[in-house]
Design an enzyme around this catalytic site. Structure first.
Site, mmCIF file in Angstrom:
data_model
loop_
_atom_site.group_PDB
_atom_site.id
_atom_site.type_symbol
_atom_site.label_atom_id
_atom_site.label_comp_id
_atom_site.label_asym_id
_atom_site.label_seq_id
_atom_site.Cartn_x
_atom_site.Cartn_y
_atom_site.Cartn_z
ATOM 1 N N ARG A 104 1.008 -1.103 -0.105
ATOM 2 C CA ARG A 104 0.063 0.249 -0.056
ATOM 3 C C ARG A 104 0.975 1.485 0.195
ATOM 4 O O ARG A 104 1.658 1.459 1.099
ATOM 5 C CB ARG A 104 -0.821 -0.040 1.212
ATOM 6 N N THR A 108 -0.792 7.726 -1.042
ATOM 7 C CA THR A 108 -1.896 7.530 -1.734
ATOM 8 C C THR A 108 -2.817 6.522 -0.749
ATOM 9 O O THR A 108 -4.085 6.586 -1.431
ATOM 10 C CB THR A 108 -1.892 7.158 -3.275
ATOM 11 N N ASP A 200 1.121 -2.571 12.506
ATOM 12 C CA ASP A 200 1.690 -2.852 10.981
ATOM 13 C C ASP A 200 1.605 -4.292 11.291
ATOM 14 O O ASP A 200 2.812 -4.520 11.680
ATOM 15 C CB ASP A 200 2.705 -1.985 10.407
ATOM 16 N N ASP A 203 5.234 -5.449 9.568
ATOM 17 C CA ASP A 203 6.362 -4.957 10.409
ATOM 18 C C ASP A 203 6.460 -5.953 11.834
ATOM 19 O O ASP A 203 7.644 -6.380 12.096
ATOM 20 C CB ASP A 203 6.182 -3.620 10.691
HETATM 21 C C1 PRP Z 1 -0.848 -4.230 4.931
HETATM 22 C C2 PRP Z 1 -1.730 -5.370 5.041
HETATM 23 C C3 PRP Z 1 -2.558 -5.417 3.877
HETATM 24 C C4 PRP Z 1 -2.694 -3.952 3.561
HETATM 25 C C5 PRP Z 1 -4.158 -3.450 3.968
HETATM 26 O O1 PRP Z 1 0.267 -4.381 3.644
HETATM 27 O O2 PRP Z 1 -1.008 -6.385 5.251
HETATM 28 O O3 PRP Z 1 -2.177 -5.883 2.614
HETATM 29 O O4 PRP Z 1 -1.764 -3.100 4.245
HETATM 30 O O5 PRP Z 1 -4.480 -2.254 3.922
HETATM 31 P P1 PRP Z 1 -5.784 -1.657 2.800
HETATM 32 O O6 PRP Z 1 -7.024 -2.391 3.056
HETATM 33 O O7 PRP Z 1 -5.786 -0.254 3.059
HETATM 34 O O8 PRP Z 1 -5.258 -2.054 1.601
HETATM 35 P P2 PRP Z 1 1.358 -3.434 3.534
HETATM 36 O O9 PRP Z 1 0.895 -2.445 2.316
HETATM 37 O O10 PRP Z 1 1.769 -2.680 4.903
HETATM 38 O O11 PRP Z 1 2.465 -4.131 3.040
HETATM 39 P P3 PRP Z 1 3.341 -5.637 3.815
HETATM 40 O O12 PRP Z 1 2.482 -6.646 4.046
HETATM 41 O O13 PRP Z 1 4.473 -5.776 2.959
HETATM 42 O O14 PRP Z 1 3.883 -4.842 5.053
HETATM 43 N N1 URA Z 2 -2.015 -2.225 7.273
HETATM 44 C C1 URA Z 2 -1.478 -2.767 8.653
HETATM 45 O O1 URA Z 2 -0.650 -3.882 8.473
HETATM 46 N N2 URA Z 2 -2.306 -2.496 9.773
HETATM 47 C C2 URA Z 2 -3.289 -1.500 9.507
HETATM 48 O O2 URA Z 2 -3.950 -1.197 10.611
HETATM 49 C C3 URA Z 2 -3.653 -1.221 8.339
HETATM 50 C C4 URA Z 2 -2.925 -1.588 7.291
#
Ligand code: PRP
Ligand code: URA
Length: 209
Positions: A104, A108, A200, A203
């Site tokens: 994400r 944006t 997160d 993370d």
């Molecule tokens: C997080 C999570 C989802 C997304 C959710 O991933 O694991 O994939 O955000 O957010 P949304 O519903 O607003 O799209 P992230 O983009 O942080 O990537 P990562 O799993 O690589 O940390």
């Molecule tokens: N992605 C995450 O990992 N946590 C949130 O709360 C939203 C998006």
């Protein structure tokens, strides 16, 4: 119309509470995500069809049931969805695993693709998209689109914590996709994080913060 299933099983809720705790470190976090995913897999697969077969026990022939119907596929959304795979495979080891890489954009909040590798026989499988967090729903809608573009027809979405906004966006865009979650939280904050959520997920799983 999409159905939204919220699993209120006491074990799932107990483990989710520890997962949310800011003091829970990556090792325990990973274990809990896998355990919750396994418990959710147990609940979610209640509707799988079975058929009767004969099996020879040491005593006699028994008529007993085995899984029938469509093959299964797990599709974690990278990175955080990876944390759910092992737990689910413990219960459904014959499932094939595809991967969707999307992150994400922090400015944006829109999804950005970086990797897609899916089983070739997608149309023949019941597919479970896995991502612990359903926040704005942007990543989920994008991932379901990606699976459908490649021929996936029977898709379910599995998440640990969802925001109401994400559920609405996903079910509006894909009314044929049932959604399975362990909790629906209050709202999103101004950065698109789920409140109260767990922070997160990627993370916390991989210790990158
Ligand atoms: C997080 C999570 C989802 C997304 C959710 O991933 O694991 O994939 O955000 O957010 P949304 O519903 O607003 O799209 P992230 O983009 O942080 O990537 P990562 O799993 O690589 O940390
Ligand atoms: N992605 C995450 O990992 N946590 C949130 O709360 C939203 C998006």
């Amino acid at each position: 119309m999409a159905r939204v299933h919220v699993f209120d099983h006491p074990l799932i809720q107990h483990k989710l509470t520890i997962l949310r705790d800011r003091r829970t470190g990556p090792k325990e976090f990973r274990e809990l995500v896998n355990e919750i995913a396994m418990l959710m897999a147990y609940e979610m697969t209640r509707d799988l069809p079975t058929e009767e077969v004969e099996v020879e026990t040491p005593i006699a022939v028994a008529r007993s049931r085995v899984l029938a119907g469509r093959k299964l596929g797990l599709i974690p959304i990278l990175r955080a969805g990876l944390g759910m795979v092992e737990g689910m495979l413990r219960l459904i080891p014959a499932a094939k695993v595809g991967h969707i890489g999307v992150y994400r954009d922090p400015a944006t909040l829109e999804p950005v693709e970086y990797y897609v590798k899916l089983p070739p026989d997608l149309p023949e499988r019941d597919l479970f998209l896995l991502d612990p967090m359903l926040a704005t729903g942007g990543s989920a809608v994008w991932a379901v689109d990606a699976v459908k573009r490649r021929g996936g027809t029977h898709v379910r979405f599995v998440s640990l914590i969802a925001a109401p906004e994400g559920i609405r966006r996903l079910t509006d865009a894909h009314p044929d996709v049932d959604v399975y979650v362990a909790a629906v939280d209050e709202r999103l904050d101004e950065h698109g994080y789920i409140v109260p959520g767990l922070g997160d997920a990627g993370d916390r799983l991989f210790g990158t913060k």
